[in-house]
Design an enzyme around this catalytic site. Sequence first.
Site, PDB file in Angstrom:
ATOM      1  N   GLU A 196       4.769  45.076  26.280  1.00  0.00           N
ATOM      2  CA  GLU A 196       4.510  43.691  25.869  1.00  0.00           C
ATOM      3  C   GLU A 196       5.233  43.335  24.569  1.00  0.00           C
ATOM      4  O   GLU A 196       5.733  42.227  24.403  1.00  0.00           O
ATOM      5  CB  GLU A 196       3.009  43.460  25.707  1.00  0.00           C
ATOM      6  CG  GLU A 196       2.233  43.377  27.024  1.00  0.00           C
ATOM      7  CD  GLU A 196       1.882  44.750  27.599  1.00  0.00           C
ATOM      8  OE1 GLU A 196       2.223  45.770  26.977  1.00  0.00           O
ATOM      9  OE2 GLU A 196       1.289  44.794  28.695  1.00  0.00           O
ATOM     10  N   LYS A 251       0.823  57.837  44.659  1.00  0.00           N
ATOM     11  CA  LYS A 251      -0.315  56.939  44.456  1.00  0.00           C
ATOM     12  C   LYS A 251      -0.908  56.604  45.841  1.00  0.00           C
ATOM     13  O   LYS A 251      -0.172  56.298  46.767  1.00  0.00           O
ATOM     14  CB  LYS A 251       0.156  55.676  43.749  1.00  0.00           C
ATOM     15  CG  LYS A 251      -0.926  54.787  43.219  1.00  0.00           C
ATOM     16  CD  LYS A 251      -0.344  53.620  42.393  1.00  0.00           C
ATOM     17  CE  LYS A 251      -0.719  53.722  40.968  1.00  0.00           C
ATOM     18  NZ  LYS A 251      -0.361  52.545  40.154  1.00  0.00           N
ATOM     19  N   ARG A 284      -1.432  43.346  21.476  1.00  0.00           N
ATOM     20  CA  ARG A 284      -0.506  44.327  20.870  1.00  0.00           C
ATOM     21  C   ARG A 284       0.851  43.738  20.542  1.00  0.00           C
ATOM     22  O   ARG A 284       1.672  44.378  19.911  1.00  0.00           O
ATOM     23  CB  ARG A 284      -0.355  45.560  21.731  1.00  0.00           C
ATOM     24  CG  ARG A 284       0.211  45.367  23.099  1.00  0.00           C
ATOM     25  CD  ARG A 284       0.511  46.719  23.738  1.00  0.00           C
ATOM     26  NE  ARG A 284      -0.556  47.700  23.562  1.00  0.00           N
ATOM     27  CZ  ARG A 284      -0.539  48.904  24.155  1.00  0.00           C
ATOM     28  NH1 ARG A 284       0.467  49.241  24.919  1.00  0.00           N
ATOM     29  NH2 ARG A 284      -1.528  49.761  23.993  1.00  0.00           N
TER      30      ARG A 284
HETATM   31  C1  LIG Z   1      -0.879  47.394  27.469  1.00  0.00           C
HETATM   32  C2  LIG Z   1      -1.214  47.324  28.937  1.00  0.00           C
HETATM   33  N1  LIG Z   1      -0.484  46.526  29.742  1.00  0.00           N
HETATM   34  C3  LIG Z   1      -0.774  46.425  31.047  1.00  0.00           C
HETATM   35  C4  LIG Z   1      -1.829  47.134  31.590  1.00  0.00           C
HETATM   36  C5  LIG Z   1      -2.196  46.962  33.059  1.00  0.00           C
HETATM   37  N2  LIG Z   1      -2.055  48.226  33.775  1.00  0.00           N
HETATM   38  C6  LIG Z   1      -3.092  48.980  34.074  1.00  0.00           C
HETATM   39  S1  LIG Z   1      -2.666  50.364  34.894  1.00  0.00           S
HETATM   40  C7  LIG Z   1      -1.034  49.906  34.892  1.00  0.00           C
HETATM   41  C8  LIG Z   1       0.005  50.751  35.542  1.00  0.00           C
HETATM   42  C9  LIG Z   1      -0.046  52.143  34.960  1.00  0.00           C
HETATM   43  O1  LIG Z   1       0.964  52.912  35.568  1.00  0.00           O
HETATM   44  P1  LIG Z   1       0.950  54.473  35.312  1.00  0.00           P
HETATM   45  O2  LIG Z   1       0.782  54.738  33.867  1.00  0.00           O
HETATM   46  O3  LIG Z   1       2.162  55.013  35.965  1.00  0.00           O
HETATM   47  O4  LIG Z   1      -0.371  54.990  36.025  1.00  0.00           O
HETATM   48  P2  LIG Z   1      -0.663  55.067  37.602  1.00  0.00           P
HETATM   49  O5  LIG Z   1      -1.477  53.841  37.924  1.00  0.00           O
HETATM   50  O6  LIG Z   1       0.660  55.092  38.304  1.00  0.00           O
HETATM   51  O7  LIG Z   1      -1.430  56.333  37.777  1.00  0.00           O
HETATM   52  C10 LIG Z   1      -0.865  48.717  34.227  1.00  0.00           C
HETATM   53  C11 LIG Z   1       0.447  48.021  34.041  1.00  0.00           C
HETATM   54  C12 LIG Z   1      -2.572  47.951  30.712  1.00  0.00           C
HETATM   55  N3  LIG Z   1      -3.646  48.651  31.165  1.00  0.00           N
HETATM   56  N4  LIG Z   1      -2.238  48.040  29.419  1.00  0.00           N
HETATM   57 MG   LIG Z   2       2.548  55.711  37.822  1.00  0.00          MG
END
Ligand SMILES: Cc1ncc(C[n+]2csc(CCOP(=O)(O)OP(=O)(O)O)c2C)c(N)n1
Ligand SMILES: [Mg+2]
Length: 643
Positions: free
Chosen positions: A373, A287, A401
């Site tokens: 969640e 990242k 959710r």
């Molecule tokens: C249900 C839900 N909870 C929390 C979030 C907040 N959120 C947005 S991106 C993220 C992290 C995502 O991590 P990953 O899937 O590994 O993607 P990366 O950013 O590492 O590419 C979170 C927790 C969300 N979008 N949806």
């Molecule tokens: Mg990730």
Amino acid sequence: MVTASHGLLRQVQSPADLKALEPAQLPRLADEIRAFLIENISRTGGHLGPNLGVVELTIALHRVFDSPQDPVVFDTGHQSYVHKILTGRQDAFPTLRQKGGLAGYPSRAESEHDWVENSHASTALSYADGLAKAIRLQHRSGTVLAVVGDGSLTGGMAWEALNNIAESTDLPLVVLVNDNGRSYTPTVGGLAKQLTSLRTHRRYEQVLDMVKRGVSKAPVVGSTAYDVLHGVKSGLKDVLAPQGLFADLGLKYIGPVDGHDEQAVEQALTQARQFGGPVLVHCLTRKGNGFEAAEAHEEDRFHAVGKIDAVTGRPLGAPGPQTWTDVFSEELVRLGARDERIVAITAAMTYPTGLHKFAAAFPERFFDVGIAEQHAVTSAAGLAMQGLHPVVAVYATFLNRAFDQLLLDVAMHRCGVTFVLDRAGVTGPDGPSHHGMWDMSLLQLVPGLHLAAPRDATRLREALDVASQIDDAPTVIRYSKEAVPDDIPAVEVVDGLDVLLRAETSPPRVLLVGYGQLVGTTLEVGRRLVDHGVGATVVDPVWALPVNPALLELARTHELVVTVEDNGVVGGCGARLAQELRQAGVATPLREFGIAQEFLEHGTRAELLAELGLAPQDIARTVVETIVAQESDLSRDSAPRTA
Ligand SMILES: Cc1ncc(C[n+]2csc(CCOP(=O)(O)OP(=O)(O)O)c2C)c(N)n1
Ligand SMILES: [Mg+2]
Ligand SMILES: CC(=O)[C@@H](O)[C@H](O)COP(=O)(O)O
């Protein structure tokens, strides 16, 4: 913003243009895309880190798959900027996340290449399952590609989908796991351990090298490194047991592949696409890759940034004012010091929800459950059943959710769990699936639930203290994304109602009831009405649920009740108060002001609130018009009827 240094990138306005490039040109294209991202996102703000991590894999996927015939689905969608750059939207990037501009997530209105707009994580595999089943059922050509992050894989829906996908042998579906080891912070749980073991296993690194060097002639699809090693006369003596979570589930697995080696990813995706059944390609990425400040940013690798310096990565402008999150973050530590029953739970958003201070102070009383969640809420119920008082901190929209868990696992069992909903109300740049406009409507259905919408820091602290002492029902505290306003003191308190403005005229005409962040607006409306000679009383119940009976008594003595809330109007606090008025036989009419029950596009919070008619002057004008209309109705009804 596209500068001359993006010469090659300018030539790529579609996946077809991308496919026409020679492999030797792709490293330069990747560099130009990275420069483009840094130049543009440093000006607009956005998800810079996630997108810097998917440059090569997005180039590769658009060279292997034929979008949109091959649907490409991004989980959460915050990492789809490179996809947008490669599908004809470079010129729109200066408008990113701005009203009327480019969305920060896929948008079906923007492009045929975009499928899923929901920014809630862990949905991509379910969409992909459905899309692939439809292709198969309709005997159409096409292979679905789902791009899912390691963090999003910690969400329950992802495993519901994988369970279904794994049983199929002919579903035209490829899952690309973008494994950068993080959500904001490092991904937690057994899955993270599994991915790490796949990522760091000694032999896998050699396999990685082999695949990269093209040594492996054996079909790597449908096999773990074990088969690849067996199939390769490379003298490697060790064999690896077919291992790994995905293989154990029955999924064909390729990987791990270096997600920054475009050709290696292309090769793996080509093999996966040809396989004709579900295959999981495990890509390792970083990242923030390519931007030193992002890669060094311990907290979240520039997961979501504001306007920053394009070289140093430092935020531009003076630090912002104190936010609601800051107040909560500090107060929870104080509460935790006073009450050792307090434990805190986050769903992979430790810093964004302000729980990092509590985690540092009480590490054994802090739980990060991943993007889960639903699990967070029911686990909290378990913690409460054993005498603890959990505080579950989530963004308001993400609580949607876990509504069933809150209703039946927490409330029905009379568990004392406190939910702190950050980003409640209109949020802004993250668009329709991020506005926290649903919680008041959903939560007013929950028997026994207490909901507070504090108007300022003092009320937030007080509400948190009260909530922590309610151990037989869920309590909810909600506040918005904005800076916390200066304290708004009450001029008097009447049966638990904070009176902020008392009408001078007698009898008072309009009762204004404000909720949360919009109490300031409500008070401004009251002052405007008084300036126009309309007697107005302004109150703030702070605790919106259960409805304070004093509101019903006050309503009896006014001609009109007006509610102002930062929530959807359908089923909101205004609607609930109207229902209570009817049930109490109070005939005073009520006019609700809140968020129109629609999917709101992105923009700034101020722009959207104004567009919703929630600026003080607009509310005041509408209230006066309502009063005048009531007067004419009254005079018409009381006029002697002519024969
Ligand atoms: C249900 C839900 N909870 C929390 C979030 C907040 N959120 C947005 S991106 C993220 C992290 C995502 O991590 P990953 O899937 O590994 O993607 P990366 O950013 O590492 O590419 C979170 C927790 C969300 N979008 N949806
Ligand atoms: Mg990730
Ligand atoms: C994609 C996602 O869900 C989060 O990264 C969100 O964009 C963060 O929103 P804030 O910027 O309001 O913290």
